[in-house]
Scaffold this motif. Structure first.
Motif, PDB file in Angstrom:
ATOM      1  N   MET A  21     -15.553   7.943 -61.802  1.00 26.77           N
ATOM      2  CA  MET A  21     -15.687   9.073 -60.875  1.00 26.77           C
ATOM      3  C   MET A  21     -14.543   9.114 -59.853  1.00 26.77           C
ATOM      4  O   MET A  21     -14.052  10.193 -59.510  1.00 26.77           O
ATOM      5  N   SER A  22     -14.095   7.970 -59.393  1.00 25.76           N
ATOM      6  CA  SER A  22     -13.025   7.963 -58.393  1.00 25.76           C
ATOM      7  C   SER A  22     -11.712   8.489 -58.977  1.00 25.76           C
ATOM      8  O   SER A  22     -10.900   9.079 -58.263  1.00 25.76           O
ATOM      9  N   ASP A  23     -11.475   8.295 -60.282  1.00 23.47           N
ATOM     10  CA  ASP A  23     -10.284   8.865 -60.919  1.00 23.47           C
ATOM     11  C   ASP A  23     -10.331  10.391 -60.896  1.00 23.47           C
ATOM     12  O   ASP A  23      -9.334  11.050 -60.628  1.00 23.47           O
ATOM     13  N   PHE A  27      -9.773  11.569 -57.304  1.00 22.55           N
ATOM     14  CA  PHE A  27      -8.361  11.445 -56.961  1.00 22.55           C
ATOM     15  C   PHE A  27      -7.538  12.577 -57.577  1.00 22.55           C
ATOM     16  O   PHE A  27      -6.695  13.189 -56.916  1.00 22.55           O
ATOM     17  N   ALA A  28      -7.781  12.870 -58.848  1.00 23.03           N
ATOM     18  CA  ALA A  28      -7.036  13.934 -59.531  1.00 23.03           C
ATOM     19  C   ALA A  28      -7.303  15.295 -58.889  1.00 23.03           C
ATOM     20  O   ALA A  28      -6.381  16.078 -58.671  1.00 23.03           O
ATOM     21  N   ILE A  29      -8.552  15.574 -58.574  1.00 21.91           N
ATOM     22  CA  ILE A  29      -8.899  16.848 -57.937  1.00 21.91           C
ATOM     23  C   ILE A  29      -8.263  16.946 -56.559  1.00 21.91           C
ATOM     24  O   ILE A  29      -7.740  17.996 -56.176  1.00 21.91           O
ATOM     25  N   THR A  30      -8.257  15.857 -55.816  1.00 22.98           N
ATOM     26  CA  THR A  30      -7.649  15.844 -54.485  1.00 22.98           C
ATOM     27  C   THR A  30      -6.149  16.108 -54.573  1.00 22.98           C
ATOM     28  O   THR A  30      -5.606  16.886 -53.784  1.00 22.98           O
ATOM     29  N   ILE A  31      -5.479  15.482 -55.521  1.00 25.50           N
ATOM     30  CA  ILE A  31      -4.032  15.695 -55.685  1.00 25.50           C
ATOM     31  C   ILE A  31      -3.735  17.150 -56.037  1.00 25.50           C
ATOM     32  O   ILE A  31      -2.812  17.763 -55.490  1.00 25.50           O
ATOM     33  N   VAL A  32      -4.532  17.727 -56.922  1.00 29.30           N
ATOM     34  CA  VAL A  32      -4.324  19.135 -57.300  1.00 29.30           C
ATOM     35  C   VAL A  32      -4.548  20.049 -56.102  1.00 29.30           C
ATOM     36  O   VAL A  32      -3.768  20.987 -55.870  1.00 29.30           O
TER      37      VAL A  32
END
Length: 168
Positions: free
Chosen positions: A12-14, A17-22
């Motif tokens: 879930m943390s991956d 992290f990906a959503i936050t970067i986008v």
């Protein structure tokens, strides 16, 4: 004989992290042009020829954001129309670019004049219309140059991919 490839399991943390970067990338892509526009408009407003009716920083942001959005819409519509008209009428590329730049400057000047007359938030005197119009024209030219560079880079990348496929 053949090994099975195992896919990585994402936790879930991956995903977070990906959503936050986008989200950060999208916000940067949207906000950086507006911040540049805001800073230049704020510096233009420091001249005696342009005045922004304001009671605070948030009000100035709202006023400039409305002007920014209106300028983008007008520029988009007029640019498409002029590009299509000039492409039909002239065959020389340099001449058509010159006509387009002159016409866009006239549209920007007219737009700034009408906007400042009907909107009491941005008041222009003497050369104020000229300053803002030249700034809009500079942004227009810079975006067109950036578009041409990106188009050239894209063509080079496609050509390199095509050449590497043919070598194999």
């Amino acid at each position: 004989m053949g090994r099975k490839k195992r896919g990585k399991k994402y936790i879930m943390s991956d995903h977070i992290f990906a959503i936050t970067i986008v989200i950060v990338m999208v916000l940067a892509i949207v906000s950086l042009p507006f911040l540049f526009f805001y800073l230049v408009m704020y510096f233009i407003a420091l001249t005696p020829d342009v005045e922004i009716k304001k009671s605070g920083t948030i009000d100035v942001l709202k006023i400039i954001f409305k002007f920014f959005i209106t300028a983008i819409i007008i520029t988009g519509i007029v640019d498409v129309m002029f590009t299509q008209i000039i492409k039909i009428k002239t065959s020389k590329h340099m001449l058509s670019l010159l006509f387009e730049v002159i016409l866009m400057f006239l549209v920007f000047y007219l737009f700034v004049m009408i906007y400042s007359l009907h909107n009491n938030e941005i008041i222009t005197r003497h050369n104020g219309n000229l300053y803002i119009s030249l700034f809009l024209l500079c942004i227009y030219i810079i975006t067109n140059i950036a578009h041409l560079i990106m188009k050239k880079l894209h063509g080079n990348i496609i050509q390199m991919k095509h050449n590497t496929k043919n070598r194999r």
